[in-house]
Design an enzyme around this catalytic site. Structure first.
Site, PDB file in Angstrom:
ATOM      1  N   ASP A  90       0.891  -1.536  -0.362  1.00  0.00           N
ATOM      2  CA  ASP A  90       0.445   0.170   0.076  1.00  0.00           C
ATOM      3  C   ASP A  90       0.976   1.216   0.241  1.00  0.00           C
ATOM      4  O   ASP A  90       2.065   1.191   0.126  1.00  0.00           O
ATOM      5  CB  ASP A  90      -0.718   0.279   1.035  1.00  0.00           C
ATOM      6  N   ASP A 270      -7.530  -7.263   1.779  1.00  0.00           N
ATOM      7  CA  ASP A 270      -6.695  -7.948   2.781  1.00  0.00           C
ATOM      8  C   ASP A 270      -7.096  -6.853   4.277  1.00  0.00           C
ATOM      9  O   ASP A 270      -8.270  -6.599   4.850  1.00  0.00           O
ATOM     10  CB  ASP A 270      -5.749  -6.986   2.590  1.00  0.00           C
TER      11      ASP A 270
END
EC number: 2.4.2.29
Length: 373
Positions: A90, A270
């Site tokens: 990310d 996730d």
């Protein structure tokens, strides 16, 4: 990256994603390895015992320690961690925002202080990609402007303006770098923001779908809103999210969240929940969840879940796990994490099988029925 929608069951999708390092079948759950490691587990656990095809690592934390340059010198995330399958990283924007009381987003990026030593840093759409090029992650996430919920209409509009602007800067920069031979095996996902405002989500979805991202993520949900609000928001925006790219719902969630959002067309997820709950003694099963510390398990010979085929359930009893947890034995963290991650990964496999058979709605009903038994 190769991507194909192989099967559908109503809006639920079974897709195939191929990166440089692995083939990922969806629905897919990505275990969270914030520091390039799943807490209490190593690369062998992840690949050989759990057979995870992709894990998530965090740009904010790895940029600060050990640094993207150190990781590049060690062969990227794959060489550094020895996990030879796919990594998604990310952008670190969420952590820069959430871990720093003095973080200051502006039109160009996010200023923040390191939570480690107080040093000042500045994330921009380009700098977070530069770090991820050093990581050699298979899927890179762009910098976006996160909206804390509830949010005013003015704040959502500002978030959309920044997120769309930063997305354009990121995709243009990625194309430039690839023309220079950088990041050739790496893929880039855009992040759709808009809070729980359906119109804002539509605007952001359409703007990012016009850009050449390899996949599209839904950000800014599961941040305190009611579950039904999250589900309704995802459902409302899905008609505007490209069918021909992976759809990733970030930071979600419970087993129920996975089932509900797969039903709405999401492919990837996730969440820290399986490993965080494992460390607190909460274990997921086909009939719901329970906490192993209860006295009723002191002499319980049975596995965590009689329907589970994970390493822990095949080898150890609830009584032993109860003992390890109460004794604060570190072995408990590993065994509990192996079980909870197996549960999540297996849930994703079961959903895929149901989609392939065009029986997802029946699967969903049975999923909830077992939880009421």
């Amino acid at each position: 990256m190769e991507f194909k929608v192989e099967y559908k069951s109503a809006n639920a999708r079974a897709c195939r994603i191929k990166t440089t390092h692995s083939e990922i079948l969806t629905p897919a759950f990505m275990p969270v390895g914030t520091l390039a490691a799943i807490k209490s587990l190593d690369a062998i656990d992840m690949s050989e015992i759990l057979d995870a095809k992709i894990i998530l690592a965090n740009t904010y934390h790895l940029y600060l320690r050990p640094s993207s340059k150190v990781i590049k010198q060690m062969g990227g995330l794959h060489g550094f961690s020895k996990f030879d399958r796919s990594f998604l990283t990310d952008s670190g924007g969420f952590q820069a925002f959430s871990l720093n009381k003095i973080s200051k987003p502006d039109e160009e990026g996010i200023k923040f202080k390191s939570h480690i030593d107080g040093s000042l840093h500045y994330f921009t759409p380009k700098s977070v990609l530069d770090a991820q090029y050093d990581f050699n992650s298979d899927i890179m996430m762009i910098l976006d402007d996160l909206v804390a919920l509830p949010a005013s209409k003015e704040r959502i509009e500002l978030s959309l303006k920044r997120t769309i602007k930063w997305a354009k800067e990121a995709i243009d920069y990625h194309k430039l770098k690839q023309n220079q031979g950088v990041g050739m095996g790496q893929n880039i996902f855009g992040i759709i923001q808009g809070g729980t405002d359906f119109e804002a989500r539509r605007i952001c979805s359409q703007a990012l779908c016009e850009m050449d991202f390899d996949g599209l993520a839904i950000g800014g949900l599961s941040v305190g809103e009611e579950n039904e609000v999250m589900y309704d928001t995802v459902e409302a925006m899905m008609p505007y999210v490209d069918n021909n790219r992976p759809r990733y719902l970030m930071g979600v969630g419970t087993p129920e969240d996975l089932v509900e959002n797969v039903a709405r067309g999401v492919d990837m997820f996730d969440c820290v929940m399986p490993t965080r709950n494992a460390r607190n003694g909460t274990l997921f099963t086909s009939f719901g969840k329970f906490n192993i510390k209860k006295a009723e398990f002191i002499t319980d010979h049975s596995p965590i879940d009689s329907k589970c085929s994970c390493y822990t359930c095949k080898n150890f009893s609830r009584a032993y796990l109860n003992h390890l947890f109460k004794a604060k034995e570190l072995t408990f963290f590993r065994l509990a994490s192996l079980h909870n991650l197996h549960y999540y990964l297996n849930l994703a496999k079961q959903m895929r099988e149901a989609i392939i058979k065009n029986e997802f709605e029946n699967f969903k009903k049975e999923f909830y029925r077992q939880r009421t038994c």
